[in-house]
Design a protein around this motif. Structure first.
Motif: not given
Length: 314
Positions: A115-116, A188-193, A159-161, A138-149
Motif C-alpha cells: 500500500d505504501l 496495513r501493508k507498509i514496506g521500506e526500500k 510511493a503510494y497506492r 525520533f525514528n525509534a520513538a515512532a516505531r515503538r508508538s506506532s508499531g510500524i517497523k
C-alpha cells in the motif's frame, strides 16, 4: 494514468529544470504515462516562473502555488488531492532524492502489492551528530508508538497506492507520520526500500534544529489522535473519573472522621482536604475537556483549507 510525481518545494528554482528532466527521462524510457505536480509552498525566489516555463515546454508538468508558506504537509495534501496516477510518488525538490528509484518503487506497489513504500536513506551525506542522533531517537520513538517497523519515517521519497493518498488527510506537520496515518486508515501493508541519498547540489537546507522538537510533539499528537481522535471522551473521561473518585474518597474519609471525632481537628487543617478538593476539581475539568473535544472532533471541517494563488494544468 500510470504515475503521479508530487514534488513540494520552497525556493528551489535552481534544481527544478534538472529534476524534471531527470524524472521525464526515467519515466518515458519505461513508456509510462505520467504527471509531475510541483507544489510551490510560497517561494520567494523565481520558483514559480521556472514552473511556468517548464509547464509550457512539457504538458506533463503541472503546478500549484500557495499564496504564502504553509509547510510541507500542506503542499503534500494539495498534491494528493490533485493526483490522478494509479501510483503516486513523492520526492523532495533538492535533488537529494534520485528519480532512478521510481521504477522499483512502482514495481513494489503494483507487483508486491504494498500500500505504501517508504524510502530509507541508509547511507547519508549529511550524517552529522546534530542530525543523526536526534533522527535515530525520533525514528525509534515512532516505531515503538506506532508499531510500524520503518527505519526512516521522515524520508521524502515514498510511493503510494492511489487509494491511500485519497483516504488520508495531511495537515499541520504530519508529513513525518504519513505511514502512521495510512495504518490508521486501515492500510496495513507498509514496506521500506533502501534508496540513494545524494549530496545537495544547490542552495541550503530549509529545515532547522526545531524540526526535531516539532517531530516529537507531532508524534505525541498523532499517537493520541490515532487512539482517541474519534473518541476523546474515552481518554479524558477515564482519567477524569479516576481523579474525581480519588477526591471523593478523600472527602468522605475526612467527613466521617470529623463526625466521629468532631473536636479533634478542623477539616481545612488537613492536607487530605486540599488533595480531595483539587482532585475533584481536576476530575471535573477533565470531564469538561472530554465533552469539548467530542464537539470539536465532530465539527472541524475547516482545519485543512489553504489559499492557492494559481494552478497550472489542473
Amino acid at each position: 494514468m500510470d504515475l503521479s510525481i508530487i514534488v513540494p518545494l520552497f525556493n528551489e528554482d535552481e534544481s527544478l529544470p534538472e529534476l524534471t528532466d531527470w524524472i521525464a527521462r526515467v519515466i518515458t524510457s519505461n513508456g509510462w504515462t505520467y504527471e509531475v505536480i510541483l507544489v510551490d509552498d510560497g517561494s520567494t525566489d523565481n520558483s514559480w516562473e521556472v514552473i511556468e516555463n517548464l509547464s509550457e515546454k512539457n504538458p506533463h508538468i503541472k503546478g500549484i502555488r500557495f499564496q504564502r508558506n504553509y509547510g510541507k504537509s500542506a503542499a503534500l495534501n494539495e498534491g494528493f488531492k490533485a493526483a490522478h496516477g494509479d501510483v503516486v510518488i513523492t520526492m523532495d525538490a533538492d535533488l537529494q532524492d534520485s528519480p532512478d528509484e521510481i521504477p522499483e518503487l512502482r514495481r513494489m506497489i503494483l507487483e508486491d502489492k504494498y500500500d505504501l513504500v517508504s524510502g530509507w536513506k541508509k547511507k547519508r551525506f549529511d550524517n552529522t551528530l546534530t542530525k543523526n542522533i536526534p533522527s535515530k531517537l525520533f525514528n525509534a520513538a515512532a516505531r515503538r508508538s506506532s508499531g510500524i517497523k520503518l527505519n526512516d519515517f521522515n524520508c521524502g521519497l515514498k510511493a503510494y497506492r492511489k487509494k491511500v493518498i485519497k483516504s488520508i488527510e495531511v495537515y499541520g506537520e504530519m508529513h513525518r507520520y504519513i505511514p502512521v496515518l495510512a495504518k490508521w486508515a486501515g492500510f496495513r501493508k507498509i514496506g521500506e526500500k533502501v534508496v540513494e541519498h545524494r549530496a545537495r547540489k544547490y542552495g541550503t537546507t530549509k529545515f532547522g534544529w526545531e524540526r526535531f522538537i516539532n517531530g516529537f510533539l507531532d508524534l505525541a499528537t498523532i499517537t493520541f489522535i490515532s487512539k482517541f481522535g474519534k473518541r476523546p471522551m474515552h481518554f479524558f473521561g477515564l482519567y477524569g473519573t479516576l481523579c474525581f473518585l480519588l477526591g471523593f474518597v478523600c472527602s468522605v474519609y475526612l467527613i466521617v472522621s470529623k463526625l466521629m471525632e468532631p473536636a479533634t481537628f478542623f477539616l481545612t487543617t488537613r492536607p487530605a482536604f486540599y488533595l480531595g478538593m483539587s482532585a475533584m476539581v481536576i476530575g471535573m475539568q477533565l470531564f469538561l475537556a472530554g465533552f469539548v473535544a467530542e464537539l470539536i472532533s465532530r465539527n472541524s471541517p475547516e482545519r485543512n483549507i489553504y489559499l492557492i494563488e494559481k494552478k497550472l494544468g489542473l
